[in-house]
Design a protein around this motif. Structure first.
Motif, PDB file in Angstrom:
ATOM      1  N   LYS A 108       0.813  -1.221   0.000  1.00  0.00           N
ATOM      2  CA  LYS A 108       0.000   0.000   0.000  1.00  0.00           C
ATOM      3  C   LYS A 108       0.842   1.264   0.000  1.00  0.00           C
ATOM      4  O   LYS A 108       0.350   2.338  -0.362  1.00  0.00           O
ATOM      5  CB  LYS A 108      -0.961   0.008   1.183  1.00  0.00           C
ATOM      6  CG  LYS A 108      -0.306   0.078   2.552  1.00  0.00           C
ATOM      7  CD  LYS A 108      -1.359   0.104   3.660  1.00  0.00           C
ATOM      8  CE  LYS A 108      -0.725   0.178   5.044  1.00  0.00           C
ATOM      9  NZ  LYS A 108      -1.758   0.209   6.111  1.00  0.00           N
ATOM     10  N   ILE A 109       2.118   1.139   0.399  1.00  0.00           N
ATOM     11  CA  ILE A 109       2.976   2.332   0.391  1.00  0.00           C
ATOM     12  C   ILE A 109       3.693   2.508  -0.947  1.00  0.00           C
ATOM     13  O   ILE A 109       4.524   3.412  -1.088  1.00  0.00           O
ATOM     14  CB  ILE A 109       4.012   2.301   1.530  1.00  0.00           C
ATOM     15  CG1 ILE A 109       5.030   1.164   1.313  1.00  0.00           C
ATOM     16  CG2 ILE A 109       3.348   2.194   2.881  1.00  0.00           C
ATOM     17  CD1 ILE A 109       6.246   1.277   2.204  1.00  0.00           C
ATOM     18  N   PHE A 110       3.368   1.674  -1.948  1.00  0.00           N
ATOM     19  CA  PHE A 110       4.014   1.829  -3.246  1.00  0.00           C
ATOM     20  C   PHE A 110       3.838   3.243  -3.815  1.00  0.00           C
ATOM     21  O   PHE A 110       4.792   3.810  -4.360  1.00  0.00           O
ATOM     22  CB  PHE A 110       3.493   0.796  -4.244  1.00  0.00           C
ATOM     23  CG  PHE A 110       4.031   0.984  -5.635  1.00  0.00           C
ATOM     24  CD1 PHE A 110       5.341   0.659  -5.936  1.00  0.00           C
ATOM     25  CD2 PHE A 110       3.242   1.520  -6.646  1.00  0.00           C
ATOM     26  CE1 PHE A 110       5.854   0.846  -7.211  1.00  0.00           C
ATOM     27  CE2 PHE A 110       3.739   1.712  -7.935  1.00  0.00           C
ATOM     28  CZ  PHE A 110       5.049   1.368  -8.208  1.00  0.00           C
ATOM     29  N   PRO A 111       2.637   3.852  -3.731  1.00  0.00           N
ATOM     30  CA  PRO A 111       2.500   5.221  -4.252  1.00  0.00           C
ATOM     31  C   PRO A 111       3.470   6.215  -3.607  1.00  0.00           C
ATOM     32  O   PRO A 111       3.937   7.144  -4.263  1.00  0.00           O
ATOM     33  CB  PRO A 111       1.042   5.587  -3.937  1.00  0.00           C
ATOM     34  CG  PRO A 111       0.341   4.264  -3.912  1.00  0.00           C
ATOM     35  CD  PRO A 111       1.328   3.321  -3.283  1.00  0.00           C
ATOM     36  N   LEU A 112       3.795   5.997  -2.313  1.00  0.00           N
ATOM     37  CA  LEU A 112       4.763   6.879  -1.660  1.00  0.00           C
ATOM     38  C   LEU A 112       6.139   6.726  -2.293  1.00  0.00           C
ATOM     39  O   LEU A 112       6.817   7.710  -2.599  1.00  0.00           O
ATOM     40  CB  LEU A 112       4.843   6.544  -0.166  1.00  0.00           C
ATOM     41  CG  LEU A 112       3.661   6.927   0.716  1.00  0.00           C
ATOM     42  CD1 LEU A 112       3.854   6.353   2.103  1.00  0.00           C
ATOM     43  CD2 LEU A 112       3.510   8.433   0.787  1.00  0.00           C
ATOM     44  N   ALA A 113       6.550   5.466  -2.469  1.00  0.00           N
ATOM     45  CA  ALA A 113       7.865   5.213  -3.065  1.00  0.00           C
ATOM     46  C   ALA A 113       7.918   5.741  -4.499  1.00  0.00           C
ATOM     47  O   ALA A 113       8.908   6.358  -4.909  1.00  0.00           O
ATOM     48  CB  ALA A 113       8.158   3.718  -3.029  1.00  0.00           C
ATOM     49  N   TYR A 114       6.849   5.527  -5.238  1.00  0.00           N
ATOM     50  CA  TYR A 114       6.826   5.982  -6.635  1.00  0.00           C
ATOM     51  C   TYR A 114       6.864   7.506  -6.714  1.00  0.00           C
ATOM     52  O   TYR A 114       7.494   8.068  -7.613  1.00  0.00           O
ATOM     53  CB  TYR A 114       5.577   5.451  -7.330  1.00  0.00           C
ATOM     54  CG  TYR A 114       5.530   5.798  -8.803  1.00  0.00           C
ATOM     55  CD1 TYR A 114       6.336   5.142  -9.716  1.00  0.00           C
ATOM     56  CD2 TYR A 114       4.686   6.806  -9.272  1.00  0.00           C
ATOM     57  CE1 TYR A 114       6.314   5.465 -11.061  1.00  0.00           C
ATOM     58  CE2 TYR A 114       4.658   7.138 -10.614  1.00  0.00           C
ATOM     59  CZ  TYR A 114       5.468   6.463 -11.501  1.00  0.00           C
ATOM     60  OH  TYR A 114       5.444   6.803 -12.843  1.00  0.00           O
TER      61      TYR A 114
END
Length: 403
Positions: A195-201
């Protein structure tokens, strides 16, 4: 027209000829039309920008010794043993496949155990090895092979992977790729995205070209079906959807793919590191007092990231969420990260916390327990924002695998 050999418009052909003439002083016999068109496509056939990019690249190759790096460079054991990833197989069109279990990578441990220059060299070596594989494939298949595929497995990826010095290194590597290996990525499959992928991206998105963004495919739960549409199962490890194993039956194909893991502290070169950020705030926290730093989080799904060290003594810290507007004592706030004392004068303290709701968060340095010493702290605290749905449409592509 795609701008590739055999698929050029009249104007593109004319620009190719002009480009070849403009850079004739630096060209070698191996620099054919396929090579020249890479740089033209990377800069939308803008002659001036393409020439600058190519000249910078050739100067960079000479500086880092890219032509002979595979023969000349010996990497530290910690990198060869723990830096996750490896070449394993080819897709159905003959392009090499890189498997990257990034969620298993302990970049913090590697950064403490090896020089940044060696980490970057290791990635140059990966790509240069990939280019040699492409050259071999071109001869074997009798056609030009000039791109690669990546399976980017984020299983196990969490807040610890947003450690700022590690992110800075990763971003530097991405910038190097974008500047020196354009038009090389064919497709990047992102699987097991948390769920934190958008943060990393959101952190890396500004570095990526539009072409690269369009090739990132974030797959759903049936990602194996989608990957096998492009790659035969006997080409990739069993663990990542294929049928390939090591002779001993290992489903990860460890002989080809390093799966990372936590780096033992016996490899660490140093215990004390300087903070990586140039944007530090320096404050003196008087004896018996606290220093609150308010942070406004505008939407759920953000994260707060911090990094700090003290000059001579330990310090306490905690993170709170304000439950009402205006002035409020920390004792009345909601605890997000409980108070802890850390020896940040010996080892810099860093961390990240996920914000499940919008509002005002308070990062509080605590020196209330010390009645004899003031503390000097240097810190950087920031809010990382996620991608909004509309922004996602302009970045990576989300697929469910059933299309």
């Amino acid at each position: 027209m795609s701008g590739r050999v055999g698929d050029l418009s009249v104007k593109q052909s004319q620009l190719l000829e002009k480009f070849r003439l403009n850079v004739s002083d630096i060209l070698e016999p191996k620099h054919d039309d396929h090579f020249l068109l890479r740089w033209l496509r990377a800069r939308c056939f803008d002659l001036k920008k393409s020439e600058a990019m190519l000249r910078n690249h050739l100067a960079w190759r000479k500086k880092v010794g890219a032509d002979t790096i595979l023969e000349d460079c010996v990497l530290p054991e910690v990198i060869t043993t723990y830096y996750a990833g490896g070449w394993c197989g080819f897709d159905k069109e003959g392009d090499p496949v890189w498997v990257d279990p990034v969620g298993r990578l302990d970049l913090k441990g590697i950064a403490h155990s090896a020089k940044k220059e060696d980490i970057i060299k290791s990635k140059i070596m990966c790509v240069e090895r990939g280019y040699r594989m492409m050259a071999d494939q071109s001869k074997k298949l009798g056609k030009r092979v000039s791109q690669l595929c990546i399976i980017f497995d984020m299983e196990g990826f969490g807040m610890k992977h947003l450690w700022k010095p590690g992110v800075d290194i990763f971003c530097e590597i991405l910038e190097m790729f974008e500047s020196n290996y354009p038009e090389t990525l064919k497709r990047c499959y992102v699987i097991n995205a948390p769920k934190i992928f958008p943060l990393a991206y959101h952190i890396v998105k500004p570095i990526l070209s539009e072409d690269t963004k369009n090739k990132i495919k974030v797959l759903g739960s049936n990602w194996k079906e989608r990957v096998l549409r492009d790659i035969d199962p006997n080409e990739i490890p069993l663990y990542w959807g294929g049928t390939r194993t090591d002779p001993d039956g290992n489903p990860f194909c460890k002989s080809k793919v390093c799966i990372g893991g936590e780096v033992p502290k016996s490899y660490y070169l140093r215990e004390k590191d300087q903070l990586s950020s140039e944007y530090l705030v320096k404050s003196v926290i008087k004896k018996g007092s606290m220093l609150p730093v308010e942070l406004e989080v505008n939407e759920p799904g953000c994260a707060i990231r911090w990094e700090f060290h003290t000059e001579n003594h330990d310090i306490g810290y905690a993170i709170y969420y304000k439950t009402s507007p205006g002035e409020q004592n920390v004792s009345d706030m909601e605890v997000v990260v409980g108070n802890k004392r850390v020896n940040s004068h010996l080892v810099p303290e860093d961390g990240t916390v996920y914000c499940s709701k919008a509002g005002i968060y308070v990062f509080c340095f605590d020196n209330s327990y010390s009645w004899t010493r003031s503390k000097t702290v240097l810190y950087v605290i920031e809010v990382i924002h996620p991608e909004t749905p509309s922004a996602m449409c302009n970045g990576y592509t989300q697929e469910d695998g059933n299309e």
